[in-house]
Write a protein that holds these residues in place. Structure first.
Motif, PDB file in Angstrom:
ATOM      1  N   LYS A   1       0.764  -1.212  -0.036  1.00 39.07           N
ATOM      2  CA  LYS A   1       0.022   0.046   0.138  1.00 39.07           C
ATOM      3  C   LYS A   1       0.930   1.251  -0.070  1.00 39.07           C
ATOM      4  O   LYS A   1       2.095   1.123   0.366  1.00 39.07           O
TER       5      LYS A   1
ATOM      6  N   ASN B   1      -2.174   6.419  -3.503  1.00 33.03           N
ATOM      7  CA  ASN B   1      -3.834   6.997  -3.370  1.00 33.03           C
ATOM      8  C   ASN B   1      -4.334   7.185  -4.585  1.00 33.03           C
ATOM      9  O   ASN B   1      -5.472   7.811  -4.345  1.00 33.03           O
TER      10      ASN B   1
ATOM     11  N   ASP C   1      -1.758  11.545  -6.706  1.00 28.66           N
ATOM     12  CA  ASP C   1      -0.584  10.617  -6.182  1.00 28.66           C
ATOM     13  C   ASP C   1       0.682  11.129  -6.776  1.00 28.66           C
ATOM     14  O   ASP C   1       1.660  11.999  -6.186  1.00 28.66           O
TER      15      ASP C   1
END
Length: 473
Positions: free
Chosen positions: A416, A419, A442
């Motif tokens: 992760k 975004n 991002d």
């Protein structure tokens, strides 16, 4: 001193102590007389034993003669000696049975005669006893084990434990761009690539940027423009070699196959080009009904997979003008494509937002081998060159990078950080690093160490990689 005289000195009383061949003496022990059997040799024969070897005449006359220590002296005719002893033994046994049988009782004797058929062998070897089926007599059978554990349990206890697979959930490098340089958030574009010469290329607005992550050596770079032009650059000299005009709309995807360059465009056409040829196009493929967003040659270079916006997935053989397979199943645009480096004719594909499926295909017979619902849009797929693992990038709403185990499709790691949907992806030449990119809010490139590459495939990378002062524009 002669040998005969020496024997008399070594055994001075031998002739007087040994009885003659014709005498025997009985000793009494507890009221019983015990026979003492003579050696069968006289003093004369003993003196000639050590001095004269030609005494066979005297020994042949005395068949029961013995030498020193009661060792029987063999005659010259061994067969006659054997027959004589066998007959004597048989006669002694017969006399013993007669003594043991009670008087007046006669024993019936039955003689059985067996006639051997002609051609049959009287003496022959018999085969061994049949073994039990399924049992192989080896030292590893449990019946020969010296421990109470089975061989499988011993192997588990003695083998070293496999190291646990760990993947760093954080990128080891990140490049963030300012507002003047923006990564486009376009599902049908591919603006990032990592070459085999360890050069990373990135298209931003109207420019292409190169990072040399290893040596300063490079080769050729192909660039597709929004006007449908194809440009080929020499990355060493930073000079454009060729400018090809063919597509009528933007070029969204490219794929190299040796010296052959294949491009896909929004004009629904696929072009095959050879930069060495004076002609712009070698072949033109026109079977797609919508914009082409995915192109990938297989490892052997004889099959091409192409995905389109109209849920289309075609397989092309060489430079043929018509596809040999059409793979039906996806319900959205097919952008994510990757050929397996471990199994021939194995292709994995991923669908867009309305599909969200990861499908595995046998391109020989168009069979869908398996399908997995990822629950999120699939933007990119890539096989590991060293293991049966797949990495995928996804879009709204999770924007994750996931490493899968094939064929179980178990998640090894979920990375992760982005975004925004992860549209851009490329694999490093050493096979263990990946780069991912996302536009919009991002606007970053992130570098991850995902796969385990063998030492023989690893290349030395300098510590000065990805420095912004090496930016070429």
């Amino acid at each position: 001193m002669s040998l005969e005289n020496k024997s008399h000195k070594l055994f001075p009383n031998f002739s007087t102590s040994m009885p003659s061949a014709e005498t025997s003496t009985n000793f009494s022990l507890s009221g019983k007389s015990l026979p003492i059997f003579t050696s069968g040799c006289s003093s004369t024969s003993m003196t000639s034993w050590g001095a004269n070897e030609n005494s066979n005449n005297t020994k042949d006359n005395n068949e029961g003669s013995y030498g020193d220590r009661f060792i029987p002296i063999r005659t010259g005719d061994m067969i006659s000696e054997f027959q004589r002893r066998a007959a004597t033994s048989t006669e002694e046994k017969s006399q013993k049975r007669k003594r043991e049988e009670p008087e007046g009782k006669k024993k019936d004797t039955h003689i059985f005669v067996y006639i051997i058929p002609k051609g049959n062998k009287f003496l022959k070897f018999h085969s061994s006893l049949p073994k039990r089926r399924g049992i192989l007599d080896t030292p590893f059978r449990n019946v020969y084990s010296t421990t109470p554990f089975s061989r499988q349990v011993e192997d588990l206890m003695t083998k070293p434990r496999k190291p646990t697979r760990t993947i760093n959930p954080l990128p080891y490098q990140m490049l963030a761009f300012c507002n003047e340089l923006m990564l486009k958030d376009d599902f049908y574009l591919n603006v990032v690539d990592w070459s085999t010469s360890n050069i990373l290329s990135l298209g931003l607005e109207s420019c292409v940027y190169l990072w040399n992550t290893g040596t300063s050596k490079g080769s050729q770079l192909a660039i597709g423009t929004a006007e449908g032009k194809l440009q080929i650059w020499d990355t060493q000299k930073l000079m454009k070699i060729r400018d090809c005009t063919s597509h009528s709309s933007r070029i969204g995807t490219l794929s190299w196959n040796g010296n052959l360059l294949t491009t896909g465009s929004a004009d629904r056409c696929i072009f095959h080009r050879d930069p060495r040829s004076p002609y712009d196009n070698i072949r033109v493929l026109t079977d797609h009904k919508s914009e082409i967003c995915g192109l990938k040659w297989n490892n052997e270079g004889n099959q091409l997979a192409s995905g389109g916006n109209a849920n289309e997935l075609f397989i092309w053989e060489g430079l043929n003008l018509s596809p040999i397979r059409k793979l039906d199943g996806h319900k959205a645009a097919v952008r994510a494509l990757s050929w397996s480096p471990h199994s021939r004719n194995l292709l994995v594909s991923g669908g867009g937002h309305l599909d969200r499926q990861i499908r595995f295909w046998n391109t020989l017979d168009s069979r869908c081998l398996a399908s997995y619902n990822s629950s999120i849009k699939v933007c990119n797929l890539q096989w590991s060159p060293t293991a049966n693992e797949i990495v995928s990038t996804h879009g709204w709403w999770k924007n994750d990078v996931i490493v899968w185990q094939y064929p179980s499709m178990e998640k090894i790691a979920t990375l992760k950080g982005h975004n925004y949907r992860v549209l851009y992806f490329s694999l490093s030449p050493n096979g263990e690093d990946i780069v991912t990119g996302a536009g919009g809010d991002d606007n970053t490139l992130r570098f991850w160490k995902v796969f385990n590459a063998p030492l023989s495939n690893k290349k030395k990378i300098t510590k000065s990689a990805f420095k912004l002062d090496g930016l070429i524009r």
